[in-house]
Design a protein around this motif. Structure first.
Motif, mmCIF file in Angstrom:
data_model
loop_
_atom_site.group_PDB
_atom_site.id
_atom_site.type_symbol
_atom_site.label_atom_id
_atom_site.label_comp_id
_atom_site.label_asym_id
_atom_site.label_seq_id
_atom_site.Cartn_x
_atom_site.Cartn_y
_atom_site.Cartn_z
ATOM 1 N N GLN A 16 -2.685 -30.292 -112.228
ATOM 2 C CA GLN A 16 -1.292 -30.172 -111.877
ATOM 3 C C GLN A 16 -0.924 -29.049 -110.738
ATOM 4 O O GLN A 16 -0.432 -29.395 -110.008
ATOM 5 C CB GLN A 16 -0.393 -29.715 -113.188
ATOM 6 N N MET A 17 -1.619 -28.151 -110.769
ATOM 7 C CA MET A 17 -1.716 -26.905 -109.877
ATOM 8 C C MET A 17 -2.012 -27.728 -108.338
ATOM 9 O O MET A 17 -1.453 -27.290 -107.345
ATOM 10 C CB MET A 17 -2.495 -25.976 -110.025
ATOM 11 N N ARG A 18 -2.896 -28.499 -108.390
ATOM 12 C CA ARG A 18 -3.410 -29.016 -107.140
ATOM 13 C C ARG A 18 -2.403 -29.982 -106.799
ATOM 14 O O ARG A 18 -2.187 -30.028 -105.430
ATOM 15 C CB ARG A 18 -4.810 -29.795 -107.483
ATOM 16 N N SER A 19 -1.771 -30.739 -107.508
ATOM 17 C CA SER A 19 -0.796 -31.701 -107.043
ATOM 18 C C SER A 19 0.421 -31.119 -106.496
ATOM 19 O O SER A 19 1.163 -31.366 -105.531
ATOM 20 C CB SER A 19 -0.602 -32.957 -108.260
ATOM 21 N N ILE A 20 0.791 -29.981 -107.143
ATOM 22 C CA ILE A 20 1.974 -29.106 -106.676
ATOM 23 C C ILE A 20 1.468 -28.568 -105.322
ATOM 24 O O ILE A 20 2.344 -28.640 -104.263
ATOM 25 C CB ILE A 20 2.216 -28.165 -107.703
ATOM 26 N N GLY A 21 0.326 -27.968 -105.353
ATOM 27 C CA GLY A 21 -0.118 -27.691 -103.866
ATOM 28 C C GLY A 21 -0.090 -28.439 -102.826
ATOM 29 O O GLY A 21 0.217 -28.160 -101.596
ATOM 30 N N ASP A 22 -0.513 -29.442 -103.179
ATOM 31 C CA ASP A 22 -0.459 -30.730 -102.059
ATOM 32 C C ASP A 22 0.893 -31.128 -101.541
ATOM 33 O O ASP A 22 1.013 -31.187 -100.574
ATOM 34 C CB ASP A 22 -1.284 -31.909 -102.691
ATOM 35 N N ALA A 23 1.814 -31.159 -102.498
ATOM 36 C CA ALA A 23 3.073 -31.403 -102.499
ATOM 37 C C ALA A 23 3.802 -30.423 -101.294
ATOM 38 O O ALA A 23 4.709 -30.729 -100.444
ATOM 39 C CB ALA A 23 3.792 -31.831 -103.485
ATOM 40 N N VAL A 24 3.462 -29.059 -101.697
ATOM 41 C CA VAL A 24 4.302 -28.129 -101.110
ATOM 42 C C VAL A 24 3.505 -27.831 -99.441
ATOM 43 O O VAL A 24 4.163 -27.652 -98.768
ATOM 44 C CB VAL A 24 4.139 -26.734 -101.677
ATOM 45 N N ARG A 25 2.177 -28.178 -99.639
ATOM 46 C CA ARG A 25 1.438 -28.167 -98.445
ATOM 47 C C ARG A 25 2.281 -28.978 -97.301
ATOM 48 O O ARG A 25 2.036 -28.449 -95.952
ATOM 49 C CB ARG A 25 -0.092 -28.349 -98.553
ATOM 50 N N ARG A 26 2.620 -30.096 -97.435
ATOM 51 C CA ARG A 26 3.274 -30.861 -96.488
ATOM 52 C C ARG A 26 4.142 -30.172 -95.614
ATOM 53 O O ARG A 26 4.607 -30.290 -94.458
ATOM 54 C CB ARG A 26 4.013 -31.993 -97.033
ATOM 55 N N CYS A 27 5.122 -29.141 -96.132
ATOM 56 C CA CYS A 27 6.247 -28.364 -96.052
ATOM 57 C C CYS A 27 5.722 -27.106 -95.382
ATOM 58 O O CYS A 27 6.653 -26.323 -94.774
ATOM 59 C CB CYS A 27 7.256 -28.044 -96.933
ATOM 60 N N TRP A 28 4.451 -26.574 -95.348
ATOM 61 C CA TRP A 28 4.117 -25.427 -94.970
ATOM 62 C C TRP A 28 3.812 -25.501 -93.526
ATOM 63 O O TRP A 28 2.905 -26.449 -93.132
ATOM 64 C CB TRP A 28 2.910 -24.949 -95.669
ATOM 65 N N THR A 29 4.357 -24.407 -92.929
ATOM 66 C CA THR A 29 4.164 -24.362 -91.342
ATOM 67 C C THR A 29 2.881 -23.495 -90.998
ATOM 68 O O THR A 29 2.881 -22.215 -91.340
ATOM 69 C CB THR A 29 5.360 -24.000 -90.535
#
Length: 110
Positions: A16-29
């Motif tokens: 679950q942490m990994r999927s949240i991290g993957d989702a957020v990473r898209r928006c990380w500059t």
């Protein structure tokens, strides 16, 4: 644990942490100029509403001591912005965690 309201911090599995991290990473500059940026990690505390959307995000107390390092601080602030950005704030939470406000802690790494 007889009191269901005792611990508001919801325990996430590694997946679950990994999927949240993957989702957020898209928006990380990504700051390519930051030295060692890809080896940095920050522990975030994120409050989500009942739909699983991030409403508040901040650096967890465990990592606050590192905010005096300007490289870490810039990295952490970017991570917080990514979590709260409109494209990524709707976190991929498991269905069981929806329906009420949650406090999540997860480690963010690029």
């Amino acid at each position: 644990g007889g009191n269901p309201h005792g611990d508001v911090t919801s325990q996430l599995t590694a997946d679950q942490m990994r999927s949240i991290g993957d989702a957020v990473r898209r928006c990380w500059t990504y700051d390519a100029a930051a030295r060692d940026a890809d080896s940095l990690r920050v522990l975030l505390e994120v409050t989500t509403d009942d739909t699983g959307t991030a409403r508040l995000a901040k650096v967890a107390p465990e990592d606050m001591g590192r905010m005096s390092n300007p490289v870490f601080r810039a990295f952490a602030e970017r991570a917080v912005r990514a979590v709260l950005s409109p494209q990524c704030a709707n976190l991929p939470l498991p269905r069981a965690m929806l329906g009420q406000q949650r406090l999540l802690k997860f480690r963010f790494s690029p």
